[in-house]
Design a protein around this motif. Structure first.
Motif, short mmCIF file in Angstrom:
data_model
loop_
_atom_site.label_atom_id
_atom_site.label_comp_id
_atom_site.label_asym_id
_atom_site.label_seq_id
_atom_site.Cartn_x
_atom_site.Cartn_y
_atom_site.Cartn_z
N LEU A 121 0.86 -1.18 0.00
CA LEU A 121 0.00 0.00 0.00
C LEU A 121 0.90 1.24 0.00
N VAL A 122 0.78 2.09 -1.02
CA VAL A 122 1.66 3.25 -1.14
C VAL A 122 0.92 4.58 -1.00
N LYS A 123 -0.41 4.56 -1.05
CA LYS A 123 -1.19 5.78 -0.89
C LYS A 123 -2.25 5.56 0.18
N SER A 124 -2.69 6.65 0.78
CA SER A 124 -3.70 6.59 1.82
C SER A 124 -5.08 6.30 1.24
N SER A 132 -9.15 9.50 1.39
CA SER A 132 -10.02 10.24 0.48
C SER A 132 -10.62 9.36 -0.62
N THR A 133 -10.58 8.06 -0.46
CA THR A 133 -11.14 7.15 -1.46
C THR A 133 -12.57 6.78 -1.09
N ARG A 165 -11.80 1.32 0.12
CA ARG A 165 -11.29 1.06 1.47
C ARG A 165 -11.52 -0.38 1.88
N ILE A 171 -0.02 2.53 5.28
CA ILE A 171 0.89 2.84 4.18
C ILE A 171 2.25 2.19 4.43
N TYR A 190 -4.44 2.17 -8.19
CA TYR A 190 -3.89 3.52 -7.98
C TYR A 190 -3.39 3.72 -6.55
N LEU A 191 -3.65 2.77 -5.66
CA LEU A 191 -3.19 2.87 -4.28
C LEU A 191 -2.04 1.91 -3.97
N THR A 209 1.41 -0.87 -5.13
CA THR A 209 2.43 -1.35 -6.04
C THR A 209 2.44 -2.86 -5.92
#
Length: 86
Positions: A9-12, A15-16, A21, A32, A53-54, A56
């Motif tokens: 997980l590379v992004k929070s 805000s999704t 989630r 993260i 998009y969240l 890798t």
């Protein structure tokens, strides 16, 4: 297909949307930078694609850890001191 996928997980997820989630939680990711190994199957690939998009993703069998398989350079440029045939 590979046996395992390494997912990070590379992004929070703050805000999704709620579905994203829940998908991240279903993959076993909580914060993260956390990495999990998951089986490589169509269900997991679909979950990863939904929230790509969240994340890798590292496919364990894509390339050996050493990089190139042979000791030769894959580029077509010549090295200093090397001559080319014309």
């Amino acid at each position: 297909m590979a046996d395992k996928l390494r997912v990070t997980l590379v992004k929070s997820v703050v805000s999704t949307n709620p579905d994203a989630r829940r998908t991240v939680r279903a993959l076993g990711l909580h914060r993260i930078g956390e990495t999990v190994e998951l089986p490589d199957n169509p269900a997991v690939r679909g979950q990863i694609r939904a929230v790509r998009y969240l994340l890798t993703v590292n496919d364990e069998t894509r390339a050996p850890r050493g990089g190139r398989e042979s000791g030769k350079s894959s580029s077509t440029e010549t090295q200093p001191g090397e001559e080319t045939e014309s």
